[in-house]
Design a protein around this motif. Structure first.
Motif, PDB file in Angstrom:
ATOM      1  N   GLN A   1      -2.499   4.622   7.673  1.00 38.46           N
ATOM      2  CA  GLN A   1      -3.366   4.165   6.600  1.00 38.46           C
ATOM      3  C   GLN A   1      -2.845   2.884   5.959  1.00 38.46           C
ATOM      4  OE1 GLN A   1      -6.515   5.196   5.386  1.00 38.46           O
ATOM      5  NE2 GLN A   1      -6.332   5.997   7.456  1.00 38.46           N
ATOM      6  N   ALA A   2      -1.526   2.746   5.864  1.00 36.93           N
ATOM      7  CA  ALA A   2      -0.955   1.524   5.297  1.00 36.93           C
ATOM      8  C   ALA A   2      -1.378   0.308   6.118  1.00 36.93           C
ATOM      9  CB  ALA A   2       0.568   1.632   5.233  1.00 36.93           C
ATOM     10  N   TRP A   3      -1.310   0.441   7.429  1.00 33.48           N
ATOM     11  CA  TRP A   3      -1.681  -0.688   8.283  1.00 33.48           C
ATOM     12  C   TRP A   3      -3.193  -0.854   8.391  1.00 33.48           C
ATOM     13  CZ3 TRP A   3       0.600  -4.903   9.939  1.00 33.48           C
ATOM     14  CH2 TRP A   3       1.991  -4.985   9.810  1.00 33.48           C
ATOM     15  N   ALA A   4      -3.941   0.232   8.265  1.00 31.98           N
ATOM     16  CA  ALA A   4      -5.398   0.099   8.231  1.00 31.98           C
ATOM     17  C   ALA A   4      -5.820  -0.689   6.993  1.00 31.98           C
ATOM     18  CB  ALA A   4      -6.060   1.476   8.234  1.00 31.98           C
TER      19      ALA A   4
ATOM     20  N   TRP B   1       0.373  18.662   5.806  1.00 25.83           N
ATOM     21  CA  TRP B   1       0.140  18.601   7.246  1.00 25.83           C
ATOM     22  C   TRP B   1      -1.211  17.955   7.575  1.00 25.83           C
ATOM     23  CZ3 TRP B   1       4.330  19.618   9.839  1.00 25.83           C
ATOM     24  CH2 TRP B   1       5.208  20.619   9.459  1.00 25.83           C
ATOM     25  N   GLY B   2      -1.217  17.044   8.546  1.00 29.21           N
ATOM     26  CA  GLY B   2      -2.445  16.549   9.138  1.00 29.21           C
ATOM     27  C   GLY B   2      -3.335  15.692   8.253  1.00 29.21           C
ATOM     28  N   THR B   3      -2.803  15.153   7.135  1.00 33.57           N
ATOM     29  CA  THR B   3      -3.660  14.385   6.236  1.00 33.57           C
ATOM     30  C   THR B   3      -3.277  12.907   6.238  1.00 33.57           C
ATOM     31  OG1 THR B   3      -2.217  14.852   4.339  1.00 33.57           O
ATOM     32  CG2 THR B   3      -4.056  16.359   4.724  1.00 33.57           C
ATOM     33  N   GLU B   4      -4.237  12.071   5.888  1.00 33.35           N
ATOM     34  CA  GLU B   4      -4.024  10.629   5.872  1.00 33.35           C
ATOM     35  C   GLU B   4      -4.585  10.010   4.604  1.00 33.35           C
ATOM     36  OE1 GLU B   4      -6.153   8.903   9.246  1.00 33.35           O
ATOM     37  OE2 GLU B   4      -7.175  10.813   9.501  1.00 33.35           O
ATOM     38  N   GLY B   5      -4.396  10.691   3.473  1.00 33.35           N
ATOM     39  CA  GLY B   5      -4.785  10.159   2.182  1.00 33.35           C
ATOM     40  C   GLY B   5      -6.207  10.536   1.798  1.00 33.35           C
ATOM     41  N   PRO B   6      -6.618  10.094   0.621  1.00 33.76           N
ATOM     42  CA  PRO B   6      -5.815   9.282  -0.306  1.00 33.76           C
ATOM     43  C   PRO B   6      -4.924  10.090  -1.249  1.00 33.76           C
ATOM     44  CG  PRO B   6      -8.029   9.498  -1.138  1.00 33.76           C
ATOM     45  CD  PRO B   6      -8.011  10.213   0.184  1.00 33.76           C
ATOM     46  N   ARG B   7      -5.080  11.427  -1.271  1.00 30.57           N
ATOM     47  CA  ARG B   7      -4.293  12.231  -2.224  1.00 30.57           C
ATOM     48  C   ARG B   7      -3.010  12.768  -1.610  1.00 30.57           C
ATOM     49  NH1 ARG B   7      -9.645  13.478  -3.262  1.00 30.57           N
ATOM     50  NH2 ARG B   7     -10.341  13.071  -5.409  1.00 30.57           N
ATOM     51  N   THR B   8      -3.028  13.076  -0.323  1.00 27.86           N
ATOM     52  CA  THR B   8      -1.853  13.622   0.361  1.00 27.86           C
ATOM     53  C   THR B   8      -1.707  12.942   1.721  1.00 27.86           C
ATOM     54  OG1 THR B   8      -3.147  15.419   1.354  1.00 27.86           O
ATOM     55  CG2 THR B   8      -2.093  15.870  -0.778  1.00 27.86           C
ATOM     56  N   TYR B   9      -0.498  13.010   2.263  1.00 28.69           N
ATOM     57  CA  TYR B   9      -0.205  12.354   3.541  1.00 28.69           C
ATOM     58  C   TYR B   9       0.764  13.194   4.362  1.00 28.69           C
ATOM     59  CZ  TYR B   9      -2.039   8.066   1.396  1.00 28.69           C
ATOM     60  OH  TYR B   9      -2.834   7.140   0.768  1.00 28.69           O
TER      61      TYR B   9
ATOM     62  N   TYR C   1       0.842  -1.198   0.000  1.00 33.34           N
ATOM     63  CA  TYR C   1       0.000   0.000   0.000  1.00 33.34           C
ATOM     64  C   TYR C   1       0.879   1.251   0.000  1.00 33.34           C
ATOM     65  CZ  TYR C   1      -3.214   3.631   1.514  1.00 33.34           C
ATOM     66  OH  TYR C   1      -3.948   4.791   1.592  1.00 33.34           O
ATOM     67  N   ALA C   2       1.892   1.270   0.876  1.00 30.63           N
ATOM     68  CA  ALA C   2       2.779   2.435   0.966  1.00 30.63           C
ATOM     69  C   ALA C   2       3.497   2.683  -0.355  1.00 30.63           C
ATOM     70  CB  ALA C   2       3.786   2.244   2.101  1.00 30.63           C
ATOM     71  N   VAL C   3       3.933   1.619  -1.008  1.00 34.95           N
ATOM     72  CA  VAL C   3       4.637   1.769  -2.291  1.00 34.95           C
ATOM     73  C   VAL C   3       3.707   2.383  -3.342  1.00 34.95           C
ATOM     74  CG1 VAL C   3       5.660   0.467  -4.203  1.00 34.95           C
ATOM     75  CG2 VAL C   3       6.346  -0.024  -1.849  1.00 34.95           C
ATOM     76  N   ARG C   4       2.424   2.030  -3.287  1.00 31.66           N
ATOM     77  CA  ARG C   4       1.471   2.597  -4.251  1.00 31.66           C
ATOM     78  C   ARG C   4       1.253   4.099  -4.043  1.00 31.66           C
ATOM     79  NH1 ARG C   4      -1.395  -2.214  -3.104  1.00 31.66           N
ATOM     80  NH2 ARG C   4      -2.949  -1.065  -1.878  1.00 31.66           N
ATOM     81  N   GLN C   5       1.640   4.613  -2.888  1.00 31.06           N
ATOM     82  CA  GLN C   5       1.452   6.039  -2.603  1.00 31.06           C
ATOM     83  C   GLN C   5       2.661   6.883  -3.013  1.00 31.06           C
ATOM     84  OE1 GLN C   5      -1.737   6.204  -1.756  1.00 31.06           O
ATOM     85  NE2 GLN C   5      -1.496   3.971  -1.646  1.00 31.06           N
ATOM     86  N   LEU C   6       3.711   6.245  -3.514  1.00 32.85           N
ATOM     87  CA  LEU C   6       4.919   6.983  -3.896  1.00 32.85           C
ATOM     88  C   LEU C   6       4.585   8.103  -4.874  1.00 32.85           C
ATOM     89  CD1 LEU C   6       7.426   4.017  -4.349  1.00 32.85           C
ATOM     90  CD2 LEU C   6       7.438   5.725  -2.520  1.00 32.85           C
ATOM     91  N   GLY C   7       5.179   9.264  -4.625  1.00 37.07           N
ATOM     92  CA  GLY C   7       4.974  10.415  -5.505  1.00 37.07           C
ATOM     93  C   GLY C   7       3.860  11.337  -5.067  1.00 37.07           C
ATOM     94  N   LYS C   8       3.068  10.936  -4.081  1.00 42.93           N
ATOM     95  CA  LYS C   8       1.988  11.813  -3.618  1.00 42.93           C
ATOM     96  C   LYS C   8       2.544  12.862  -2.659  1.00 42.93           C
ATOM     97  CE  LYS C   8      -1.738   8.494  -4.306  1.00 42.93           C
ATOM     98  NZ  LYS C   8      -2.894   7.785  -3.710  1.00 42.93           N
ATOM     99  N   PRO C   9       1.981  14.074  -2.668  1.00 41.87           N
ATOM    100  CA  PRO C   9       2.551  15.170  -1.865  1.00 41.87           C
ATOM    101  C   PRO C   9       2.362  14.987  -0.362  1.00 41.87           C
ATOM    102  CG  PRO C   9       1.127  16.000  -3.636  1.00 41.87           C
ATOM    103  CD  PRO C   9       0.881  14.530  -3.535  1.00 41.87           C
ATOM    104  N   TYR C  10       3.309  15.562   0.361  1.00 43.28           N
ATOM    105  CA  TYR C  10       3.182  15.684   1.813  1.00 43.28           C
ATOM    106  C   TYR C  10       2.241  16.852   2.112  1.00 43.28           C
ATOM    107  CZ  TYR C  10       4.453  16.330   6.740  1.00 43.28           C
ATOM    108  OH  TYR C  10       4.420  16.445   8.101  1.00 43.28           O
TER     109      TYR C  10
END
Length: 398
Positions: free
Chosen positions: A280-283, A264-272, A253-262
């Protein structure tokens, strides 16, 4: 003094809150002086980033508590509605009994009525009925009193709990915004630097990361992870330790999120942010974990670094204000900081505090093939300087 050096020195002084006195035009700094000033600027920036991330993680923790409190408040509200409905029914029953008592009231003693009755047995049966009605009235009054007390207590608890959490959230948000405001001033200066100046700053920090990584790997902190052997915790097609099935899902899951922007205070799916990514990866893996890096460090089982396997969490800095997901081979997947994107980084890109395992009872897979990383997974700055644009101070409420 070169324009480039003067600008860096001014920024360093501004970040430190000092006033610069221009040096005489004839003064020529030594190369070590320029390096020293870049180091000072980097130190100031890293300190501000840490403070901002610490405040944001504290705010995230309060957000989680508020979510739970809102759920509890909703539960109390539903219980309060039921109590009020029961109270309404009890009051209706009490009213009916009062009317019945009034309509059947007489000044004649029940004993006299029994003596004068044509059918004493019927009178006795009536007395039993009246007695049952009296008991029902007493029970109704008891329920009425109890329901009133329960409704009042539920309402008080709901108001108190919600007010307390709202006040805490506002305070944490204020603390976070204060740190962000301080960080914003320095970030504006970063945005005003030339590409060459940003490159110098990034290269200076990256060189430090490279040295720290080499030292970390040479120390043997990861044990014999890279050595081949018959350890059944190793995958048959890789020297990396095999994760559990849940750890494998978290990594992918974490690898699929590569390239998404950082952000503050977010947990996906567009930013983290950092802990938004790991939680979220473990959820997604089916094993919910705490939202923040501090709680992940506090509540999950700690493991020695030489037992790391993919999916474990690596926690950074003395106050556990940053976290990444271990990938294997001394690398992690992380959301670094503002201006950067989710990427693969060296495990020692930040000072390591320790590691935790979300699934300590999970058995390692007998065969494990690490996920294939997309092209450019390690590209980009771990520092967040590339393509930087200073954000406006946040004023909206969440």
């Amino acid at each position: 003094m070169s324009g480039k050096l003067l600008r860096l020195v001014c920024i360093a002084a501004t970040a430190a809150g000092t006033v610069l006195v221009p040096a005489p035009a004839t003064a020529v700094p030594e190369p070590e002086t320029e390096q020293h000033n870049v180091a000072d600027l980097l130190t100031d920036l890293q300190e501000l980033y840490r403070k901002a991330e610490e405040a944001t993680e504290a705010y995230n923790a309060t957000e989680e508590k508020l979510k739970k409190q809102r759920a509890e408040t909703d539960r109390l509200d539903r219980a309060l509605a039921r109590a009020r409905l029961s109270l309404h029914d009890s009051r209706g029953a009490a009213g009916r009994l009062a009317r019945q008592q009034y309509q059947s009231s007489t000044d004649i003693s029940p004993y006299v009525r029994l003596l004068l009755a044509r059918d004493p047995q019927h009178a006795i049966e009536q007395g039993h009925v009246i007695g049952r009605l009296a008991q029902e009235r007493a029970d109704t009054i008891g329920r009425l009193t109890g329901n009133e007390r329960k409704a009042h207590e539920l309402a008080r608890k709901a108001r108190t709990a919600l007010d307390r959490r709202l006040a805490l959230t506002e305070r944490r948000k204020k603390e976070r915004d204060e740190v962000r405001a301080r960080l914003h001033d320095v970030e504006e200066l970063l945005a005003s630097l030339s590409r060459d100046q940003l490159t110098d700053l990034a290269e200076f920090e990256q060189n430090g990361i490279t040295k720290a990584q080499k030292k970390f790997m040479a120390s043997g902190a990861l044990g014999s992870e890279h050595s081949s052997g018959t350890d059944e915790s190793k995958g048959s097609t890789s020297s990396v330790r095999a994760p559990s099935a849940e750890g494998d899902r978290a990594v992918r899951y974490a690898v699929r999120q590569l390239g998404k922007p950082y952000e503050w205070g977010t947990e996906g799916p567009r930013t983290y942010d950092c802990s938004g990514l790991t939680s979220q990866a473990w959820a997604e893996a089916g094993t919910p974990i705490p939202r923040t890096s501090q709680e992940q460090w506090k509540r999950l089982e700690r493991i020695p670094l030489d037992e790391l396997r993919p999916g474990d969490l690596v926690v950074y800095f003395p106050k556990a204000t940053h976290v990444a997901l271990y990938l294997g081979d001394g690398m992690v997947v992380q959301a670094p900081r503002p201006g950067a994107k989710v990427k693969v980084s060296p495990i020692a890109a930040n000072p390591v505090l320790g590691a935790v395992r979300p699934d300590p009872t999970g058995k390692p897979l007998r065969r494990y093939e690490p996920p294939e990383l997309p092209e450019g997974a390690t590209d980009g700055s771990d520092e967040g300087y590339e393509g930087y644009a200073a954000p406006a101070p946040e004023t909206s409420t969440r």
